[in-house]
Design a protein around this motif. Structure first.
Motif, PDB file in Angstrom:
ATOM      1  N   PHE B 235      -1.418   9.505  46.201  1.00  0.00           N
ATOM      2  CA  PHE B 235       0.098   9.563  46.496  1.00  0.00           C
ATOM      3  C   PHE B 235       0.258   8.762  47.884  1.00  0.00           C
ATOM      4  CE2 PHE B 235      -1.783  13.428  48.448  1.00  0.00           C
ATOM      5  CZ  PHE B 235      -1.313  13.099  49.935  1.00  0.00           C
ATOM      6  N   ILE B 236      -0.640   8.431  48.488  1.00  0.00           N
ATOM      7  CA  ILE B 236      -0.794   7.388  49.391  1.00  0.00           C
ATOM      8  C   ILE B 236      -0.391   5.940  48.744  1.00  0.00           C
ATOM      9  CG2 ILE B 236      -1.975   6.098  51.342  1.00  0.00           C
ATOM     10  CD1 ILE B 236      -1.075   9.017  51.874  1.00  0.00           C
ATOM     11  N   LYS B 237      -0.973   5.709  47.754  1.00  0.00           N
ATOM     12  CA  LYS B 237      -0.739   4.321  46.924  1.00  0.00           C
ATOM     13  C   LYS B 237       0.535   4.333  46.297  1.00  0.00           C
ATOM     14  CE  LYS B 237      -3.073   3.579  42.981  1.00  0.00           C
ATOM     15  NZ  LYS B 237      -4.280   3.654  42.108  1.00  0.00           N
ATOM     16  N   THR B 238       1.110   5.503  45.963  1.00  0.00           N
ATOM     17  CA  THR B 238       2.464   5.778  45.434  1.00  0.00           C
ATOM     18  C   THR B 238       3.642   5.181  46.519  1.00  0.00           C
ATOM     19  OG1 THR B 238       1.933   7.457  44.101  1.00  0.00           O
ATOM     20  CG2 THR B 238       4.124   7.166  44.541  1.00  0.00           C
ATOM     21  N   ALA B 239       3.169   5.748  47.858  1.00  0.00           N
ATOM     22  CA  ALA B 239       3.995   5.426  48.787  1.00  0.00           C
ATOM     23  C   ALA B 239       4.109   4.066  49.259  1.00  0.00           C
ATOM     24  CB  ALA B 239       3.492   6.300  50.199  1.00  0.00           C
ATOM     25  N   ARG B 240       2.777   3.292  49.191  1.00  0.00           N
ATOM     26  CA  ARG B 240       2.702   1.946  49.432  1.00  0.00           C
ATOM     27  C   ARG B 240       3.396   1.219  48.361  1.00  0.00           C
ATOM     28  NH1 ARG B 240      -3.043   2.065  51.288  1.00  0.00           N
ATOM     29  NH2 ARG B 240      -2.243   2.683  53.359  1.00  0.00           N
ATOM     30  N   ALA B 241       3.216   1.919  47.133  1.00  0.00           N
ATOM     31  CA  ALA B 241       4.136   1.061  45.948  1.00  0.00           C
ATOM     32  C   ALA B 241       5.488   0.969  46.040  1.00  0.00           C
ATOM     33  CB  ALA B 241       3.571   1.465  44.629  1.00  0.00           C
ATOM     34  N   GLY B 243       6.854   0.414  48.921  1.00  0.00           N
ATOM     35  CA  GLY B 243       7.246  -0.466  49.919  1.00  0.00           C
ATOM     36  C   GLY B 243       7.262   0.267  51.337  1.00  0.00           C
ATOM     37  N   VAL B 244       6.843   1.408  51.439  1.00  0.00           N
ATOM     38  CA  VAL B 244       6.937   2.279  52.780  1.00  0.00           C
ATOM     39  C   VAL B 244       5.993   1.629  53.815  1.00  0.00           C
ATOM     40  CG1 VAL B 244       6.391   4.426  53.687  1.00  0.00           C
ATOM     41  CG2 VAL B 244       7.603   4.495  51.653  1.00  0.00           C
TER      42      VAL B 244
ATOM     43  N   ILE C 115      11.874  10.615  45.984  1.00  0.00           N
ATOM     44  CA  ILE C 115      12.862   9.591  45.206  1.00  0.00           C
ATOM     45  C   ILE C 115      13.563   9.257  46.291  1.00  0.00           C
ATOM     46  CG2 ILE C 115      14.564   9.379  43.363  1.00  0.00           C
ATOM     47  CD1 ILE C 115      13.634  11.874  41.868  1.00  0.00           C
ATOM     48  N   ALA C 116      14.295   9.708  47.112  1.00  0.00           N
ATOM     49  CA  ALA C 116      15.223   9.474  48.210  1.00  0.00           C
ATOM     50  C   ALA C 116      14.325   8.559  48.920  1.00  0.00           C
ATOM     51  CB  ALA C 116      15.734  10.634  48.993  1.00  0.00           C
ATOM     52  N   GLU C 117      13.053   8.666  49.117  1.00  0.00           N
ATOM     53  CA  GLU C 117      12.497   7.695  50.144  1.00  0.00           C
ATOM     54  C   GLU C 117      12.452   6.232  49.427  1.00  0.00           C
ATOM     55  OE1 GLU C 117       8.020   8.461  50.378  1.00  0.00           O
ATOM     56  OE2 GLU C 117       8.102   7.952  52.855  1.00  0.00           O
ATOM     57  N   ALA C 118      12.159   6.387  48.383  1.00  0.00           N
ATOM     58  CA  ALA C 118      11.987   4.866  47.591  1.00  0.00           C
ATOM     59  C   ALA C 118      13.445   4.119  47.885  1.00  0.00           C
ATOM     60  CB  ALA C 118      11.826   5.258  46.363  1.00  0.00           C
ATOM     61  N   ILE C 119      14.627   5.045  48.046  1.00  0.00           N
ATOM     62  CA  ILE C 119      15.941   4.462  47.923  1.00  0.00           C
ATOM     63  C   ILE C 119      16.378   4.197  49.295  1.00  0.00           C
ATOM     64  CG2 ILE C 119      18.339   4.814  47.680  1.00  0.00           C
ATOM     65  CD1 ILE C 119      17.733   7.274  45.690  1.00  0.00           C
ATOM     66  N   ILE C 120      15.878   4.968  50.374  1.00  0.00           N
ATOM     67  CA  ILE C 120      16.152   4.514  51.572  1.00  0.00           C
ATOM     68  C   ILE C 120      15.115   3.429  52.120  1.00  0.00           C
ATOM     69  CG2 ILE C 120      16.155   5.644  54.074  1.00  0.00           C
ATOM     70  CD1 ILE C 120      16.494   8.432  52.555  1.00  0.00           C
ATOM     71  N   THR C 121      14.078   3.265  51.809  1.00  0.00           N
ATOM     72  CA  THR C 121      13.020   2.420  51.994  1.00  0.00           C
ATOM     73  C   THR C 121      13.927   0.912  51.964  1.00  0.00           C
ATOM     74  OG1 THR C 121      11.042   3.718  51.844  1.00  0.00           O
ATOM     75  CG2 THR C 121      10.750   1.369  51.881  1.00  0.00           C
ATOM     76  N   HIS C 122      14.525   0.875  50.688  1.00  0.00           N
ATOM     77  CA  HIS C 122      14.643  -0.350  50.453  1.00  0.00           C
ATOM     78  C   HIS C 122      16.564  -0.768  50.794  1.00  0.00           C
ATOM     79  CE1 HIS C 122      11.159  -2.006  48.720  1.00  0.00           C
ATOM     80  NE2 HIS C 122      11.193  -0.925  48.276  1.00  0.00           N
ATOM     81  N   ALA C 123      17.124   0.477  50.691  1.00  0.00           N
ATOM     82  CA  ALA C 123      18.426   0.372  51.067  1.00  0.00           C
ATOM     83  C   ALA C 123      18.991   0.471  52.620  1.00  0.00           C
ATOM     84  CB  ALA C 123      19.448   1.482  50.287  1.00  0.00           C
ATOM     85  N   GLY C 124      18.060   0.897  53.390  1.00  0.00           N
ATOM     86  CA  GLY C 124      18.209   1.235  54.735  1.00  0.00           C
ATOM     87  C   GLY C 124      19.227   2.075  55.216  1.00  0.00           C
TER      88      GLY C 124
END
Lengths: 283, 340, 551
Positions: B235-241, B243-244, C115-124
């Motif tokens: 899940f760390i890799k997921t987070a990295r994927a 873009g976090v 899922i929200a984390e992915a959105i926020i990471t890129h949409a800021g």
């Protein structure tokens, strides 16, 4: 045999472990040659009281009764190692037996034994040790038993976990299907595969036993006939301002011994740790 | 095939209730077992149980011994004695210290706050700083800061607690004269409440440091290896994927997952912290239960020793339950966690 | 399909740490993914297919580095881009999903938040909280999950494998990626779930015109999903082209061998043997419920694993028990081995009531039924020489050690290993070799029944084929009856005389292999058959499509 040599060789590649081993050998040698090095009873007065260290007459100074601090440390090494090793052996016997029975049979037996172990682990061990020694009397045997009595639960838990893990492993089930009787399954397949973590934990336990022993002696609960490092530090408290060496040197002795055992234990862990060797195997 | 429990979400509140209930059962169970153990110990001790209870003080005083025999029913069958001692313990009648001429309970309650203050502070400090150092070392595994912290914790871990205390006194009190060498509060000085609190805090510095050092080392080492392990999980890799950023990965994914085993061990180590408090209080003449047990050992005052054993065990279970509650807060899967 | 490549990997090499047996994990690999197409990267374990995909996002495991070559995405060379650029690409224009959906999700965080984390990471900060929430719900609905608001609040452990993989896909879709990297996303799933996930990936790809690089080891999956195929072996590309060309007319020998090894094409009964008539083993009314307690006050959890199962095995007959995870097939096998005690039921085995036996009598009977397990790495004692593992069984039953050792060496040779293997330890062997050792260990006792519990499931297809052949030969030589447990219907169709289909602890259908595959009676059996990947190309087992059978 080749296996043992391989293990030794890979242990020697572990620098911290080697440092620990060297210090530990030093302490063991000191304990062995103590009577040759210091032929006089460590309780006897050999110098004027409160002689500072490195002053000619004694190596590490003398205490308020003119006893040689260096001699006391050498004799103390015997007591510390003796108690450390024998109380760990006692804990091993109890812990491995209880853990093996619980892990192999499982079910009700396991449940009852583990409640008991859990209880023992909840109780503050050092206070239990104080109570046992104070009540039964501060003799060498009682101190060993008391330390063993507070140390075994950790080994019981570990052994149980290993047995549970291995019992359900497929190679053990295959041995059962081959018609091997239970004792043979345990001795041939389970125990040999469980022994590495038990050795590692056992070796680290010697260090913690030495720490408990020194704390008991410090509290005045050591065997009054035996010179020990904890006793020396306890005795030095009232004269700390005049004679710093009386507390500093025995403390360093405990510290180095415990550190050495921990380093060796870590080295053993890295050598025997199956996770590392699994990585090396690849797939 | 896996046998994994799926507890639906609404079960969370009831899990707290169940936790509290099983905690209460645990405490009562431990009280009963310790009372039984204490009972056996008095009879296993060499010599007359009445003399054991009286301690060195009144060993020769025949009237006192008679008084004890009747108070404890020592002439009755063992089972009757055991039952009555269990009953007494459950009603918190912990006996009488013939040495101190007081009931054991009042003596313990007077000393308990000082011990709780010391152990609580040391416990929290070691956890906070231990996990912080472990996180720094774990996220920088292999770099010099990791090596440095690893060596420091290895050294701290090998220190005898009481000796560390004495060395701190030798350095900071005897040599540098910065901090008070012993005691709880400066005696014989008029102080406002705030001054008093500051004074106690000042006295607490060295004892807390001595007690916290070893546990800080334990938690730091544990946190380090836990961080390294979690770092490799998918899940760390997921987070990295996703873009976090790395700092967010540490704060939001790594820390919470890595701290779980530390919490478990902290619960199991609670007994050790309490035991360490005994020697630290002895070294620093801290007026708590540890110091009391030292005096009781010197005077062979068994009722006090046994009472302390009981109270300290209850304190440990309290700390256990606390860590369990924290675990429950962090981990939603609590119901799947087995005992081991 | 436009011709402009979206992703173009040019002569990529990824170096392994020094001192290994190979210098490169991936060597000189070139491939391209265009908009609106699915490219399958296929190969066996160790082929470097997964490393190639990870290199695109620069998510290589520590110790591995891009040594040479370029990875062009639009105008950027990903092999050389700085970390900030990469971060902006990850989860934005390029996203990725993984094999194991449970470990790929943070266990402590609600899936909606992930899922929200992915959105926020890129949409800021461009989106408000409620806009993000709405988008999360929308994504959960888009991947075909029911009741999105409730699902958003659940934790990963509360979801099934298929649901978790859908959540992973929702995370990947969060920022409308142009390129999706899918690393074996269906390998850990049951076939029926796999079918749904493949359909979902197909649909999302078509709706959004995405390019997809899909990693798999299964040519069936390739046939179902790919537009183009890239075949890899030992870090190198051996063949690539349009899916029909590669699958129907492979040029490379390795590709040919791999496709030929896909199970399900070869008919089971090339056998001249007569099955016995009197049953050898009859199990009746078997039940097993697993119970566990979490604490004094918690209710006992009861998980029924096997319910009222009856099974007959005739001499020399092979029965395959098929089913998905949780069907109870492995529990059934272990009850027949007496490794798990059934709650109720009876097993008549070779004239005795097997379940009544205890102690010495039980051990005496055990030699008649032996087992081969799934994981060849776990099934051998790491501290026991492999020869000893084989010889130990006969020795337990009184064979003199000299004879047992000679027999063990003969068996090692029989299963295709050298006699000198006797003195070696398991870690010196590959997975396939270990499975051969396990088979030798099992047959050393000359059993009447051999239970194979997913015995070929952990192996690469080419190895799988050889082990299946070995088992079939030994079955004839030793007149074995076999109970073959598998989740893979294609494998079952190749080896079994009879098929037993299980679902949730119960047998839903059983019958002759031909009739179960040819005319399935139960809806679930039909569902399983429909879900076999690659049916379009490989045909249904037992009606092989001739165009795929080449020499």
């Amino acid at each position: 045999m080749r296996r043992a040599l391989n293990t030794l060789a890979s242990f020697l590649r572990h620098p911290a472990g080697v440092i620990g081993l060297v210090i530990l050998i030093g302490v063991v040698v000191l304990a062995i040659v103590a009577p040759t090095l210091f032929p006089v009873d460590p309780w006897d007065m050999v110098a004027a009281p409160f002689q500072p260290p490195f002053d000619g007459e004694t190596w590490l100074g003398s205490d308020m009764l003119g006893r040689d601090v260096a001699a006391c440390i050498a004799y103390g090494a015997r007591v510390s190692l003796l108690i450390g090793v024998s109380s760990t052996l006692a804990a091993l016997v109890i812990g491995v037996t209880v853990g093996a029975v619980a892990g192999y049979f499982g079910g009700r037996v396991d449940e009852v034994l583990m409640r008991f172990v859990e209880l023992f682990q909840t109780i503050p061990g050092f206070i239990l040790a104080i109570l046992l020694v104070a009540t039964l009397g501060p003799s060498l045997t009682n101190v060993i038993l008391a330390i063993g009595a507070v140390s075994w639960p950790q080994l019981a838990r570990l052994t149980r976990a290993e047995f549970l893990r291995l019992r359900s492993r497929e190679f053990v089930q295959a041995a059962v299907c081959q018609g091997q009787p239970p004792l043979s399954v345990v001795l041939r397949h389970i125990l040999p595969n469980a022994v590495s973590p038990i050795i590692v934990t056992g070796s680290l336990m010697i260090a913690s036993s030495i720490l408990i022993e020194s704390a008991l002696s410090f509290m005045g609960l050591g065997d009054p006939n035996l010179m020990s490092w904890g006793f020396m530090i306890g005795a030095s408290r009232s004269v700390m301002r005049q004679a710093w060496w009386m507390s500093v040197f025995p403390g360093i002795a405990i510290f180095l011994t415990v550190l050495a055992i921990n380093l060796v234990g870590e080295g053993l862990n890295d050598t025997l740790n199956p996770r590392l060797s699994r990585k090396a195997r690849g797939a | 095939m896996s046998v994994v429990a799926i507890t639906r979400y609404g079960g969370r509140l009831s899990a707290y209730v169940l936790g509290a209930a099983s905690g209460a059962v645990k405490i009562i169970g431990v009280i009963l077992v310790i009372a039984t153990f204490n009972f056996i110990l008095v009879h296993a001790a060499p010599g007359d149980p009445a003399q054991v209870i009286a301690g060195q003080s009144g060993a020769a005083d025949e009237t006192l011994l008679r008084q004890i025999r009747s108070a404890y029913g020592l002439d009755q069958p063992y089972l009757v004695q055991l039952a009555s001692s269990l009953k007494k313990t459950l009603t918190l009648d912990l006996g009488y210290s013939y040495r101190q001429q007081r009931t054991v309970l009042s003596l313990l309650l007077e000393r308990l706050p000082a011990t709780l203050l010391l152990t609580g502070t040391a416990f929290i400090l070691s956890l906070v700083f231990g996990t912080a150092l472990g996180t720094i070392a774990g996220t920088r595994a292999g770099k010099w800061s990791d090596t440095f912290f690893t060596i420091v914790s290895l050294l701290l871990y090998a220190l005898p607690v009481f000796w560390l205390g004495l060395m701190l006194v030798l350095l900071f009190s005897v040599q540098l004269n910065w901090l008070p060498p012993f005691g709880y509060v400066t005696v014989g000085v008029e102080m406002t409440t705030w001054q008093r609190i500051a004074d106690i805090a000042w006295h607490m510095v060295l004892p807390t440091l001595s007690l916290a050092a070893v546990y800080l080392a334990i938690y730091a080492r544990l946190m380090r290896s836990s961080i390294i392990e979690v770092k490799q999980q998918d899940f760390i890799k997921t987070a990295r994927a996703k873009g976090v950023t790395e700092s967010r990965i540490v704060m939001h994914h790594l820390l919470r997952n890595a701290i779980l085993p530390v919490i478990t061990v902290a619960g199991m180590q609670a007994g050790g912290v309490v035991g360490g408090a005994v020697v630290v209080e002895t070294v620093f003449a801290w007026p708590g239960l540890g110091r009391l047990i030292y005096d009781a050992v010197l005077q062979r005052d068994y009722p006090v020793m046994q009472g302390i054993f009981l109270i300290m065990s209850i304190v440990v279970i309290g700390l256990n339950l606390l860590t369990e509650a924290v675990y429950r807060m962090v981990d939603p899967r609590i119901s799947v966690r087995s005992v081991t | 399909m436009t011709d402009e490549p979206l992703l173009s990997i040019e002569n990529l090499s990824v170096a392994l740490p020094k001192g290994g047996d190979r210098q490169f994990a991936v060597e000189n690999v070139s491939l391209a993914v265009r908009r609106n197409e699915i490219v399958c990267l296929v190969g066996e374990s160790g082929s470097g297919k997964s490393i190639t995909a990870h290199a695109v996002l620069r998510l290589l495991p520590p110790g591995l580095d891009v040594a040479a070559g370029a990875i062009r995405f639009k105008d950027t060379d990903l092999a050389r881009a700085d970390e900030g650029t990469m971060r902006a690409l990850r989860g934005g224009p390029i996203s990725m999903i993984f094999q194991e959906p449970l470990s790929a999700l943070n266990p402590l965080t609600r899936v909606g938040q992930q899922i929200a984390e992915a959105i926020i990471t890129h949409a800021g900060a461009k989106l408000s909280g409620s806009e993000v929430d709405a988008r999360v719900i929308e994504l959960i609905a888009a991947v075909g999950l029911p009741d999105p608001p409730a699902l958003a609040r659940s934790y990963p452990f509360q979801l099934s494998g298929g649901q978790r993989q859908r959540i992973m896909i929702a995370i990947a879709m969060a920022n409308e990626p142009a390129l999706l990297l899918a690393d074996e996303p269906t390998t850990a799933l049951d076939v029926t779930t796999q079918k749904q996930i493949l359909a979902l990936v197909r649909r999302l790809q078509a709706e959004r015109g995405m390019g997809v690089l899909f990693i798999t080891h299964d040519f069936g999956v390739v046939a179902d999903i790919a537009d183009r195929v890239v075949v890899m072996r030992n870090g190198c590309v051996v063949e690539q082209g349009a899916v029909d060309e590669v699958l129907r007319a492979p040029k490379n020998d390795y590709t040919k061998a791999l496709i030929a090894a896909v199970p399900g094409g070869r008919p089971a009964s090339m056998r001249g043997h007569a099955l016995g008539t009197d049953p050898l083993l009859v199990a009746r009314g078997l039940n097993k419920v697993f119970t566990s307690r979490q604490g004094v006050f918690r209710p006992v959890r009861r998980v029924p694993a096997v319910q009222d199962v009856a099974l007959t095995l005739r001499p020399r007959e092979t029965v395959a028990v098929v089913g998905e995870s949780g069907s109870g097939k492995s529990t059934l096998a272990r009850m027949i081995m007496r490794l798990i005690e059934p709650d109720t039921g009876a097993i008549d085995f070779d004239g005795v009531d097997f379940l009544k036996l205890k102690g010495v009598q039980l051990r005496a009977m055990r030699r008649k039924v032996q087992i081969v397990f799934q994981d060849p790495f776990a099934a051998l004692d790491p501290r026991q020489k492999v020869g000893e593992a084989i010889a130990r069984g006969p020795m337990t039953y009184g064979t003199p050690p000299v004879d047992a050792i000679a027999e063990a060496k003969r068996l090692l040779a029989r299963v295709g290993l050298k006699e000198s293997a006797y003195e070696r330890y398991p870690h010196e062997f590959s997975g396939g070799q270990r499975q051969r050792i396990c088979i030798a260990r099992a047959i050393a006792l000359k059993p009447l029944v051999l239970v194979a519990d997913e015995a070929v499931s952990a192996l690469d297809v080419s190895v799988q084929q050889h082990i299946l052949e070995l088992l079939a030969e030994l079955r004839e030589e030793m007149s074995l009856a076999m109970l073959f447990i598998t989740h893979d219907l294609r494998v079952a169709s190749e080896i079994a005389d009879r098929i037993v289909v299980m679902r949730r602890g119960e047998i839903v259908e059983q019958g002759e292999t031909q009739s179960v595959f040819g005319a399935p009676q139960h809806a679930y059996t039909r569902e399983l058959l429909e879900a076999i990947p690659g049916r379009s190309l490989f045909g249904r087992p037992h009606e092989p499509s001739a165009n795929l059978r080449f020499a």
